[in-house]
Design a protein around this motif. Structure first.
Motif, PDB file in Angstrom:
ATOM      1  N   UNK A 146       0.831  -1.213   0.000  1.00 15.31           N
ATOM      2  CA  UNK A 146       0.000   0.000   0.000  1.00 15.31           C
ATOM      3  C   UNK A 146       0.863   1.259   0.000  1.00 15.31           C
ATOM      4  N   UNK A 147       1.938   1.267   0.856  1.00 15.99           N
ATOM      5  CA  UNK A 147       2.765   2.476   0.987  1.00 15.99           C
ATOM      6  C   UNK A 147       3.589   2.743  -0.259  1.00 15.99           C
ATOM      7  N   UNK A 148       4.151   1.711  -0.859  1.00 21.85           N
ATOM      8  CA  UNK A 148       5.164   1.923  -1.899  1.00 21.85           C
ATOM      9  C   UNK A 148       4.680   1.576  -3.314  1.00 21.85           C
ATOM     10  N   UNK A 149       3.508   1.010  -3.405  1.00 22.87           N
ATOM     11  CA  UNK A 149       2.996   0.677  -4.736  1.00 22.87           C
ATOM     12  C   UNK A 149       1.615   1.316  -4.984  1.00 22.87           C
ATOM     13  N   UNK A 150       0.646   0.914  -4.169  1.00 19.64           N
ATOM     14  CA  UNK A 150      -0.735   1.393  -4.403  1.00 19.64           C
ATOM     15  C   UNK A 150      -0.861   2.894  -4.187  1.00 19.64           C
ATOM     16  N   UNK A 151      -0.318   3.375  -3.054  1.00 18.23           N
ATOM     17  CA  UNK A 151      -0.468   4.815  -2.740  1.00 18.23           C
ATOM     18  C   UNK A 151       0.230   5.696  -3.775  1.00 18.23           C
ATOM     19  N   UNK A 152       1.520   5.454  -4.131  1.00 18.15           N
ATOM     20  CA  UNK A 152       2.160   6.270  -5.176  1.00 18.15           C
ATOM     21  C   UNK A 152       1.408   6.197  -6.503  1.00 18.15           C
ATOM     22  N   UNK A 153       0.923   5.011  -6.832  1.00 18.83           N
ATOM     23  CA  UNK A 153       0.167   4.880  -8.082  1.00 18.83           C
ATOM     24  C   UNK A 153      -1.100   5.736  -8.030  1.00 18.83           C
ATOM     25  N   UNK A 154      -1.743   5.754  -6.868  1.00 15.76           N
ATOM     26  CA  UNK A 154      -2.961   6.548  -6.722  1.00 15.76           C
ATOM     27  C   UNK A 154      -2.656   8.044  -6.836  1.00 15.76           C
ATOM     28  N   UNK A 155      -1.585   8.489  -6.156  1.00 19.26           N
ATOM     29  CA  UNK A 155      -1.204   9.915  -6.203  1.00 19.26           C
ATOM     30  C   UNK A 155      -0.858  10.318  -7.624  1.00 19.26           C
ATOM     31  N   UNK A 156      -0.138   9.440  -8.336  1.00 21.85           N
ATOM     32  CA  UNK A 156       0.206   9.728  -9.729  1.00 21.85           C
ATOM     33  C   UNK A 156      -1.062   9.826 -10.582  1.00 21.85           C
ATOM     34  N   UNK A 157      -1.982   8.903 -10.371  1.00 27.35           N
ATOM     35  CA  UNK A 157      -3.246   8.948 -11.120  1.00 27.35           C
ATOM     36  C   UNK A 157      -4.050  10.190 -10.761  1.00 27.35           C
ATOM     37  N   UNK A 158      -3.968  10.608  -9.486  1.00 20.93           N
ATOM     38  CA  UNK A 158      -4.691  11.806  -9.040  1.00 20.93           C
ATOM     39  C   UNK A 158      -4.162  13.049  -9.754  1.00 20.93           C
ATOM     40  N   UNK A 159      -2.832  13.126  -9.949  1.00 14.18           N
ATOM     41  CA  UNK A 159      -2.255  14.261 -10.679  1.00 14.18           C
ATOM     42  C   UNK A 159      -2.735  14.257 -12.129  1.00 14.18           C
ATOM     43  N   UNK A 160      -2.787  13.074 -12.708  1.00 14.25           N
ATOM     44  CA  UNK A 160      -3.296  12.972 -14.078  1.00 14.25           C
ATOM     45  C   UNK A 160      -4.768  13.411 -14.135  1.00 14.25           C
ATOM     46  N   UNK A 161      -5.497  13.002 -13.100  1.00 11.88           N
ATOM     47  CA  UNK A 161      -6.919  13.393 -13.049  1.00 11.88           C
ATOM     48  C   UNK A 161      -7.078  14.907 -12.926  1.00 11.88           C
ATOM     49  N   UNK A 162      -6.224  15.534 -12.106  1.00  5.92           N
ATOM     50  CA  UNK A 162      -6.286  17.004 -11.959  1.00  5.92           C
ATOM     51  C   UNK A 162      -5.962  17.673 -13.293  1.00  5.92           C
ATOM     52  N   UNK A 163      -4.943  17.143 -13.994  1.00  6.23           N
ATOM     53  CA  UNK A 163      -4.587  17.707 -15.299  1.00  6.23           C
ATOM     54  C   UNK A 163      -5.739  17.550 -16.289  1.00  6.23           C
ATOM     55  N   UNK A 164      -6.333  16.359 -16.292  1.00  6.47           N
ATOM     56  CA  UNK A 164      -7.470  16.146 -17.182  1.00  6.47           C
ATOM     57  C   UNK A 164      -8.631  17.071 -16.815  1.00  6.47           C
ATOM     58  N   UNK A 165      -8.900  17.227 -15.509  1.00  6.17           N
ATOM     59  CA  UNK A 165      -9.983  18.112 -15.052  1.00  6.17           C
ATOM     60  C   UNK A 165      -9.706  19.545 -15.467  1.00  6.17           C
ATOM     61  N   UNK A 166      -8.423  19.941 -15.355  1.00  6.50           N
ATOM     62  CA  UNK A 166      -8.060  21.306 -15.757  1.00  6.50           C
ATOM     63  C   UNK A 166      -8.361  21.523 -17.234  1.00  6.50           C
ATOM     64  N   UNK A 167      -8.055  20.509 -18.041  1.00  5.80           N
ATOM     65  CA  UNK A 167      -8.360  20.624 -19.461  1.00  5.80           C
ATOM     66  C   UNK A 167      -9.852  20.753 -19.714  1.00  5.80           C
ATOM     67  N   UNK A 168     -10.654  19.963 -19.016  1.00  6.08           N
ATOM     68  CA  UNK A 168     -12.103  20.034 -19.173  1.00  6.08           C
ATOM     69  C   UNK A 168     -12.644  21.403 -18.741  1.00  6.08           C
ATOM     70  N   UNK A 169     -12.130  21.896 -17.628  1.00  7.01           N
ATOM     71  CA  UNK A 169     -12.605  23.184 -17.111  1.00  7.01           C
ATOM     72  C   UNK A 169     -12.146  24.344 -17.986  1.00  7.01           C
ATOM     73  N   UNK A 170     -10.923  24.237 -18.525  1.00 10.91           N
ATOM     74  CA  UNK A 170     -10.446  25.270 -19.449  1.00 10.91           C
ATOM     75  C   UNK A 170     -11.309  25.306 -20.707  1.00 10.91           C
ATOM     76  N   UNK A 171     -11.671  24.124 -21.181  1.00  8.78           N
ATOM     77  CA  UNK A 171     -12.550  24.067 -22.361  1.00  8.78           C
ATOM     78  C   UNK A 171     -13.889  24.734 -22.055  1.00  8.78           C
ATOM     79  N   UNK A 172     -14.404  24.505 -20.844  1.00  9.88           N
ATOM     80  CA  UNK A 172     -15.662  25.150 -20.441  1.00  9.88           C
ATOM     81  C   UNK A 172     -15.497  26.663 -20.378  1.00  9.88           C
ATOM     82  N   UNK A 173     -14.356  27.126 -19.835  1.00  2.87           N
ATOM     83  CA  UNK A 173     -14.119  28.564 -19.739  1.00  2.87           C
ATOM     84  C   UNK A 173     -14.005  29.206 -21.118  1.00  2.87           C
ATOM     85  N   UNK A 174     -13.329  28.511 -22.032  1.00  2.00           N
ATOM     86  CA  UNK A 174     -13.208  29.040 -23.396  1.00  2.00           C
ATOM     87  C   UNK A 174     -14.574  29.176 -24.051  1.00  2.00           C
ATOM     88  N   UNK A 175     -15.434  28.195 -23.809  1.00  2.00           N
ATOM     89  CA  UNK A 175     -16.792  28.280 -24.349  1.00  2.00           C
ATOM     90  C   UNK A 175     -17.524  29.476 -23.757  1.00  2.00           C
TER      91      UNK A 175
END
Length: 911
Positions: A700-729
């Motif tokens: 959990x500490x060295x595999x699952x948790x880092x993988x989750x944090x990495x995926x969370x950063x990707x999710x934030x980046x993806x969310x930022x893209x979605x929200x930026x697209x909404x703002x542009x509209x």
């Protein structure tokens, strides 16, 4: 001294018993009289006791005085009770004093008044102001002539700021006494604003009385009441009452009115300002105007007379013809009013304000002309002439410019001196600055357009002159309305004669018609010298001109002579022919002409206003529909982005969770590798449980948790893209709406703070996670119980280690750990649940400001639509609300036209 006066002053003892020797003390004298009376067979000691009580009272022996007065039972008993009450009052026993005062029953006006006044004083002492108020009113009602009771009451009401009572008292006393001071008191109350509670008819009786008492006071009261009602709802009711009073009254013809004439004049102007309904005004004017005439003096008679005649012009059936005849006589006999410019400017301001409040488009060319004519310091000279007259070269001479530099256009041009060079096109619809010749050519295609050319020019600036260069007249049409409008914009007309046929019959007739239509405008003539014109011929032309235009001057100029000398001659001509009085009178008439044109233009605006309102409603409704559509789309966009971002989060969570559910059972089973045949099978389940939790924790500490944090950063980046697209509209919506609205009215800015919040939460979760250990092998399942029991039984038998090893290993490797994996996964994701649950709320906050901006704009346009619909309905169902104010402006205009006509008549009579 009257007996009641003695009793009031407690001097009965002096009047009744001490008529003789006054040197001996009253106590002794009264004591001796008491002894003598007591010796009589039918002794009556009451009077002496009453007198003794007075003496004791005056010497502050109140208890002795009370004792004496308590034994009075004759006609003086009411006075004795009053005196007892006075004594208790002096002793400070106010309640006892009050009881005694209230117990007195008498027919004496003076005693009743005294009791009321004493109770008034007593209640004041006790700060019982309501009771004091009632007592002083009782005193006034019982005996208003008693001493200074009304003055005392008025002072009390003023101190208590009981202005209604104070006003009523003053009115009653003025009516009762007819003393000027009470009328003055009423005037003071009115001027200080203390009569707002009284209606328009409340002062009518006292005003009629004031006429008989003092005409000056009457006017002061009328003027004060008039001013106090100006801002009140009952203003029109007051005017009705006031004018009836003036008409009913037999006023002194010799009296010189100080303020009423001007007040009525101001009222007349107010009533014609468009603020009041015509139906109300038509009920007032038939009385107001005759009343105005009645109080008018030599100075104000022209205004009043012109007002009567103007109203009669517009509403002929309403005015008494005797009043109209009187107004005609008054106007004919009155002195010249001089300049009307201030009054005319006032009317222009009223019309402009009324139009601005209703968003009406005034006739901009006329409005510009009115503004220019009101500038008395700037002289305006119009230059006109037929084709081939040499007008352009004369304009060049006046402006000191090369003829080639003059503007070639078919538009009338106004040359003015200015700080910078600038062209302005003035059309009926508005005023605009132009910068290219193409724009000037486009302006030529529109009718009723003029061009203003501003540039630094020494000659124009030195003489404060503007030159109106009218296009060449190809024909001399007497009905040239356009030409006459420009003549009315001018202080003088310089007509350039055709040198081939100077001052022809056609030119003469045309200009005589101009003089007839604009009689005060001076006309002078300009003639270009040539070899064909001899001085004698020029002299003949000048004589012919004088026959028809006696005041006209003939200016000759040459294109080859010294321009400086000719400029000086022009300067002398301008200065010599500037008649300030005539110029002001000319401008007054011309301004009235343009005001009439403006009023006519306004009358034609009703249909345009209705069309404009309809278009505005349609535009606003379309825009409102788009705003409502945008709001609905924004709801959909929010729902879409919430769904996408939430699904992405769940996807990464499901992926991690699947890995956890798959990996943990393997890790548990692989923990069997710590088993040995020599293991302590009595405690091996503890060792295995610890090892399993250890391996799970490391995973959990060295595999699952880092993988989750990495995926969370990707999710934030993806969310930022979605929200930026909404703002542009939304930015595209923003620009579209602001283009439609014509202003930066909408700002659809989203709140990107949620990304920072999510990043903060992700950063906070990068540290080690805490997951409680699972009791994997310590649970009481049947197989585990059997295994642990076997371990305890056979753990002491070495020959059975192999069997136990095999059985433990088989158990660990073949057991189902899915329940354990799910438990650990739930614990792992528990710390991330807050972030997951907050996603819809956070995205709602992201779109909050755009929602607010759109809803606010929609509400604003809805309100605008409702207002315009109400205005359109009102205009269609009650067209008089638009036309009536314009009719009233016409009355005001006609008044000024009558004054201007009277000014002309006076001038001609003087000539």
């Amino acid at each position: 001294m009257k007996m009641e006066d003695c009793l009031v002053k407690k001097a009965f003892y002096e009047e009744k018993f001490l008529q003789g020797d006054l040197e001996e003390h009253p106590i002794r004298q009264l004591g001796e009289l008491y002894l003598e009376e007591q010796k009589k067979d039918m002794a009556d000691l009451s009077y002496i006791r009453f007198a003794q009580g007075e003496v004791y009272f005056h010497n502050c022996d109140y208890e002795a005085a009370i004792f004496k007065w308590e034994n009075i039972h004759n006609e003086l008993e009411p006075w004795a009770k009053k005196n007892i009450a006075d004594a208790y009052f002096e002793l400070g026993f106010l309640s006892t004093a009050e009881d005694f005062y209230n117990s007195i029953t008498t027919d004496s006006l003076i005693l009743n008044t005294e009791v009321a006044l004493q109770l008034f004083t007593l209640y004041l002492e006790q700060q019982k102001y309501s009771e004091a108020d009632q007592m002083i009113k009782n005193a006034v009602a019982i005996h208003p002539d008693y001493q200074n009771v009304t003055e005392l009451a008025c002072t009390f009401f003023e101190e208590q700021e009981d202005w209604n009572s104070a006003v009523e008292l003053a009115i009653n006393e003025a009516a009762r006494t007819k003393l000027p001071e009470w009328f003055q008191k009423i005037h003071s109350f009115i001027e200080n604003g203390y009569t707002r509670a009284q209606g328009a008819s409340h002062f009518v009786p006292i005003l009629y009385l004031a006429q008989k008492v003092d005409i000056v006071l009457f006017e002061k009261l009328m003027a004060a009441l008039w001013k106090s009602h100006e801002q009140r709802e009952d203003y029109l009711s007051w005017i009705t009452e006031a004018t009836i009073i003036l008409l009913d009254s037999d006023l002194q013809h010799s009296y010189k009115w100080e303020s009423l004439p001007e007040l009525i004049n101001n009222t007349f102007i107010q009533l014609l300002s468009g603020r009041y309904h015509l139906a109300d005004i038509t009920e007032i004017m038939p009385n107001l105007l005759p009343a105005w005439l009645k109080v008018a003096d030599i100075k104000t008679t022209p205004l009043a007379s012109a007002g009567v005649l103007a109203w009669n012009d517009v509403f002929p059936a309403q005015m008494n013809q005797e009043v109209v005849h009187s107004a005609e006589e008054g106007l004919a006999k009155s002195a010249n009013q001089g300049t009307l410019m201030e009054k005319i400017s006032g009317l222009v301001g009223v019309i402009r304000n009324w139009a601005d409040e209703r968003d009406l488009n005034l006739h901009k060319r006329f409005e510009n002309s009115l503004n220019q004519l009101s500038e008395l310091n700037l002289k305006r000279w119009m230059i006109a002439g037929r084709s081939n007259s040499g007008k352009s070269s004369f304009v060049h001479l006046m402006l000191k410019q090369p003829e080639s530099s003059l503007i070639d256009t078919s538009l009338p041009i106004v040359y003015k001196s200015g700080g910078t060079t600038e062209f302005q096109v003035i059309a009926d619809e508005g005023i605009s600055t132009v910068t290219t010749s193409k724009e000037i050519i486009e302006a030529e295609s529109r009718q009723d357009t003029m061009l203003v050319y501003l540039e630094p020019n020494a000659f124009l600036q030195e003489h404060d002159v503007a030159i109106i260069d009218y296009p060449d007249l190809n024909g001399l049409n007497k009905n040239n309305k356009h030409f006459l409008e420009y003549v009315r914009m001018s202080d003088s007309l310089l007509f350039v004669l055709n040198p081939i046929e100077p001052f022809s019959t056609q030119e003469c007739e045309f200009l005589l018609d101009v003089t007839e239509r604009v009689p005060l405008c001076p006309i002078h003539f300009v003639l270009k010298k040539s070899a064909q014109l001899t001085p004698d011929q020029i002299s003949v032309i000048e004589k012919r001109i004088k026959n028809y235009f006696p005041e006209a001057e003939l200016i000759t100029y040459s294109a080859v002579e010294d321009s400086e000398q000719q400029q000086e001659a022009l300067s002398r001509f301008i200065n010599q022919n500037l008649n300030k009085e005539r110029n002001e009178r000319l401008r007054s008439g011309n301004m009235l002409f343009f005001i009439r044109g403006t009023i006519k233009h306004l009358l034609q605006q009703q249909v345009k206003v209705e069309e404009k309102l309809q278009k505005s409603i349609q535009f606003d409704e379309d825009l409102l529909s788009k705003l409502q559509g945008a709001i609905n789309q924004l709801y959909d966009l929010e729902e879409e982005k919430t769904k996408v971002i939430q699904n992405e989060y769940r996807s990464l969570k499901d992926e991690i969770q699947a890995d956890i559910l798959n990996t943990i059972p393997k890790l548990i089973k692989e923990s069997a590798d710590i088993l040995r045949e020599d293991s302590d099978f009595g405690n091996i389940h503890h060792e295995l449980n610890d090892e399993m939790n250890k391996r799970i924790d490391e995973y959990l500490q060295y595999t699952a948790h880092p993988a989750y944090i990495s995926s969370l950063q990707n999710w934030i980046s993806l969310s930022e893209g979605e929200l930026n697209a909404a703002q542009e509209l939304l930015i595209s919506w923003n620009e579209s709406f602001n283009d439609l609205m014509g202003e930066e009215r909408v700002r659809l800015e989203c709140d990107f703070q949620i990304l920072a919040d999510w990043q903060r939460d992700a950063d906070r979760m990068t540290g080690a996670i805490q997951v409680d250990e699972e009791n994997i092998l310590l649970k009481r399942t049947p197989s585990q119980v059997l295994l642990k029991s076997a371990g305890k039984i056979f753990g002491v038998i070495p020959a059975n280690n192999t069997m136990m090893y095999n059985r433990y290993k088989s158990f660990v490797e073949n057991e189902n750990y899915s329940e354990t994996a799910e438990s650990i996964a739930n614990k792992f994701f528990r710390q991330f649940e807050i972030l997951e649950k907050a996603i819809p709320r956070d995205i709602s906050l992201f779109f909050k400001e755009p929602f607010t901006a759109l809803k606010k704009s929609a509400a604003s346009y809805q309100e605008q639509v409702d207002q315009n619909k109400a205005a359109l309905t009102e205009m269609k169902s009650h067209p008089e609300t638009f036309r009536d104010p314009i009719r009233l402006f016409d009355v005001r205009l006609r008044q000024l036209e009558w004054l201007e006509f009277q000014g002309k008549s006076s001038k001609h009579a003087g000539l």
